[in-house]
Motif scaffolding. Sequence first.
Motif, PDB file in Angstrom:
ATOM      1  N   ASP B 112     -56.056  38.318 -28.367  1.00 29.08           N
ATOM      2  CA  ASP B 112     -54.712  38.864 -28.240  1.00 29.08           C
ATOM      3  C   ASP B 112     -53.863  38.176 -29.300  1.00 29.08           C
ATOM      4  N   SER B 113     -53.707  38.831 -30.453  1.00 29.20           N
ATOM      5  CA  SER B 113     -52.984  38.180 -31.549  1.00 29.20           C
ATOM      6  C   SER B 113     -52.548  39.227 -32.574  1.00 29.20           C
ATOM      7  N   TRP B 114     -52.027  38.768 -33.697  1.00 32.63           N
ATOM      8  CA  TRP B 114     -51.713  39.658 -34.808  1.00 32.63           C
ATOM      9  C   TRP B 114     -52.870  39.617 -35.789  1.00 32.63           C
ATOM     10  N   ALA B 115     -53.126  40.725 -36.437  1.00 34.68           N
ATOM     11  CA  ALA B 115     -54.199  40.743 -37.427  1.00 34.68           C
ATOM     12  C   ALA B 115     -53.684  41.384 -38.708  1.00 34.68           C
ATOM     13  N   ARG B 116     -54.075  40.806 -39.837  1.00 34.30           N
ATOM     14  CA  ARG B 116     -53.741  41.406 -41.127  1.00 34.30           C
ATOM     15  C   ARG B 116     -54.883  42.335 -41.508  1.00 34.30           C
ATOM     16  N   LEU B 117     -54.500  43.542 -41.907  1.00 33.02           N
ATOM     17  CA  LEU B 117     -55.484  44.577 -42.221  1.00 33.02           C
ATOM     18  C   LEU B 117     -55.303  45.035 -43.650  1.00 33.02           C
ATOM     19  N   LYS B 118     -56.424  45.318 -44.303  1.00 32.38           N
ATOM     20  CA  LYS B 118     -56.351  45.783 -45.685  1.00 32.38           C
ATOM     21  C   LYS B 118     -57.028  47.141 -45.784  1.00 32.38           C
ATOM     22  N   SER B 119     -56.399  48.048 -46.507  1.00 27.48           N
ATOM     23  CA  SER B 119     -57.011  49.353 -46.757  1.00 27.48           C
ATOM     24  C   SER B 119     -57.940  49.244 -47.956  1.00 27.48           C
ATOM     25  N   PRO B 120     -59.219  49.577 -47.782  1.00 29.51           N
ATOM     26  CA  PRO B 120     -60.132  49.474 -48.928  1.00 29.51           C
ATOM     27  C   PRO B 120     -59.824  50.493 -50.020  1.00 29.51           C
ATOM     28  N   LYS B 121     -59.043  51.525 -49.677  1.00 29.35           N
ATOM     29  CA  LYS B 121     -58.742  52.565 -50.670  1.00 29.35           C
ATOM     30  C   LYS B 121     -57.703  52.107 -51.673  1.00 29.35           C
ATOM     31  N   ASN B 122     -56.583  51.546 -51.138  1.00 26.92           N
ATOM     32  CA  ASN B 122     -55.486  51.203 -52.058  1.00 26.92           C
ATOM     33  C   ASN B 122     -55.064  49.738 -51.966  1.00 26.92           C
ATOM     34  N   GLN B 123     -55.852  48.938 -51.231  1.00 29.61           N
ATOM     35  CA  GLN B 123     -55.592  47.495 -51.097  1.00 29.61           C
ATOM     36  C   GLN B 123     -54.295  47.163 -50.366  1.00 29.61           C
ATOM     37  N   LYS B 124     -53.660  48.172 -49.759  1.00 29.30           N
ATOM     38  CA  LYS B 124     -52.429  47.931 -49.011  1.00 29.30           C
ATOM     39  C   LYS B 124     -52.723  47.011 -47.827  1.00 29.30           C
ATOM     40  N   VAL B 125     -51.823  46.049 -47.577  1.00 30.88           N
ATOM     41  CA  VAL B 125     -52.020  45.121 -46.449  1.00 30.88           C
ATOM     42  C   VAL B 125     -50.927  45.348 -45.417  1.00 30.88           C
ATOM     43  N   ILE B 126     -51.323  45.458 -44.154  1.00 26.46           N
ATOM     44  CA  ILE B 126     -50.360  45.587 -43.072  1.00 26.46           C
ATOM     45  C   ILE B 126     -50.727  44.587 -41.978  1.00 26.46           C
ATOM     46  N   GLN B 127     -49.791  44.418 -41.044  1.00 29.94           N
ATOM     47  CA  GLN B 127     -50.048  43.500 -39.942  1.00 29.94           C
ATOM     48  C   GLN B 127     -49.762  44.211 -38.625  1.00 29.94           C
ATOM     49  N   LEU B 128     -50.752  44.209 -37.738  1.00 31.70           N
ATOM     50  CA  LEU B 128     -50.603  44.873 -36.433  1.00 31.70           C
ATOM     51  C   LEU B 128     -51.176  43.981 -35.331  1.00 31.70           C
ATOM     52  N   PRO B 129     -50.689  44.168 -34.087  1.00 28.26           N
ATOM     53  CA  PRO B 129     -51.253  43.384 -32.983  1.00 28.26           C
ATOM     54  C   PRO B 129     -52.637  43.909 -32.594  1.00 28.26           C
ATOM     55  N   VAL B 130     -53.506  42.993 -32.152  1.00 31.78           N
ATOM     56  CA  VAL B 130     -54.794  43.384 -31.574  1.00 31.78           C
ATOM     57  C   VAL B 130     -54.874  42.788 -30.168  1.00 31.78           C
ATOM     58  N   ALA B 131     -55.578  43.468 -29.290  1.00 28.53           N
ATOM     59  CA  ALA B 131     -55.782  42.990 -27.921  1.00 28.53           C
ATOM     60  C   ALA B 131     -57.063  43.637 -27.420  1.00 28.53           C
ATOM     61  N   HIS B 132     -58.184  42.949 -27.629  1.00 25.40           N
ATOM     62  CA  HIS B 132     -59.450  43.549 -27.201  1.00 25.40           C
ATOM     63  C   HIS B 132     -60.529  42.503 -26.937  1.00 25.40           C
ATOM     64  N   GLY B 133     -61.462  42.896 -26.067  1.00 28.58           N
ATOM     65  CA  GLY B 133     -62.640  42.071 -25.789  1.00 28.58           C
ATOM     66  C   GLY B 133     -63.875  42.670 -26.425  1.00 28.58           C
ATOM     67  N   ASP B 134     -63.862  44.010 -26.566  1.00 29.32           N
ATOM     68  CA  ASP B 134     -64.999  44.719 -27.161  1.00 29.32           C
ATOM     69  C   ASP B 134     -64.548  45.395 -28.449  1.00 29.32           C
ATOM     70  N   GLY B 135     -64.354  44.599 -29.492  1.00 26.48           N
ATOM     71  CA  GLY B 135     -63.803  45.158 -30.734  1.00 26.48           C
ATOM     72  C   GLY B 135     -64.706  44.995 -31.929  1.00 26.48           C
ATOM     73  N   ARG B 136     -65.932  44.539 -31.687  1.00 22.22           N
ATOM     74  CA  ARG B 136     -66.853  44.277 -32.797  1.00 22.22           C
ATOM     75  C   ARG B 136     -67.494  45.585 -33.235  1.00 22.22           C
ATOM     76  N   PHE B 137     -67.006  46.121 -34.360  1.00 20.83           N
ATOM     77  CA  PHE B 137     -67.550  47.376 -34.874  1.00 20.83           C
ATOM     78  C   PHE B 137     -68.960  47.128 -35.376  1.00 20.83           C
ATOM     79  N   TRP B 138     -69.871  48.038 -35.009  1.00 19.64           N
ATOM     80  CA  TRP B 138     -71.265  47.910 -35.439  1.00 19.64           C
ATOM     81  C   TRP B 138     -71.825  49.278 -35.785  1.00 19.64           C
ATOM     82  N   ALA B 139     -72.597  49.322 -36.855  1.00 19.58           N
ATOM     83  CA  ALA B 139     -73.352  50.532 -37.217  1.00 19.58           C
ATOM     84  C   ALA B 139     -74.604  50.054 -37.934  1.00 19.58           C
ATOM     85  N   SER B 140     -75.669  50.864 -37.882  1.00 13.82           N
ATOM     86  CA  SER B 140     -76.904  50.487 -38.568  1.00 13.82           C
ATOM     87  C   SER B 140     -76.637  50.488 -40.076  1.00 13.82           C
TER      88      SER B 140
END
Lengths: 79, 203
Positions: B112-140
């Motif tokens: 439960d905190s703030w996270a800085r996020l970057k867009s891989p398309k245009n390198q734009k950085v934003i900051q948004l709150p996150v609050a999760h227990g199951d947030g680990r993105f996974w794909a093969s």
Amino acid sequence: MKTYFVRILPRAEVLDVQGRAVYQMLKNHQHPVEKVRVGKLIEVSLNDSVSANNQEILKKIIQEGLYNPLVETFEIEGL
Amino acid sequence: MKVGVIQFPGTNCDRDVFQWLTDQDHNPEFLWHQDLFDIHSVEACVVPGGFSFGDYLRSGALASRSPVMKSVKELASFGKPVLGICNGFQILCEAGLLPGVLLQNEKSLFIDSWARLKSPKNQKVIQLPVAHGDGRFWASNDELKKIWDQDQVLWCYEENINGSVDQIAGVQSKSGNVKGLMPHPERAYLDWMGGTDGWKFWL
């Protein structure tokens, strides 16, 4: 009524956070463990009326959402 | 714009999303999980965060198989915008509308905190709150390559807070109209909220 157990485990290539935590606890207690994985066991009882093709019915139930093929495997006990 | 806001038992960000849309001059409307809806009655829809069905079985698994999701899939197939936030993101992945899956955080802790996020398309950085227990993105590996090759990665964490593969925080469908992310834009769009990067974030 016939009862089956659907055993679901995380795939080996996926980090199993629960399994790792349990493994660490067991290691801390000096148990000779090599590996721990935590999954789930789901008990499913089917009507007698459909016993002829229970295997297909169970597979359909499982594939419609009891497990996520991306990250889990399943086995059916009791067939 | 008329926007549907889906409600499941255990959804808890529905009112925040409703207010977020209202304040941005949209016209939100709640849609109940047991009902199908006329896809021509809304122009877009949001699947908000929470703990739908208590996260039973897997996060988002039961909600993704609810009647309302048939309509959401139909709406998406017409190219209309669909956004999943947090549990909504998990639901859209489980429904097969977005690639990958969200697993328990690498360190097993609820974040439960703030996270800085970057867009891989245009390198734009934003900051948004996150609050999760199951947030680990996974794909093969194969799927991950496809996701990158098809420009489907929307946001990456600057610091990998939950162990997500390639630090992925949000993805979109191949067609681009279905989007999902773990952070909460609806919790940061006015000054008093501590950040405004959620303003005009979507639509």
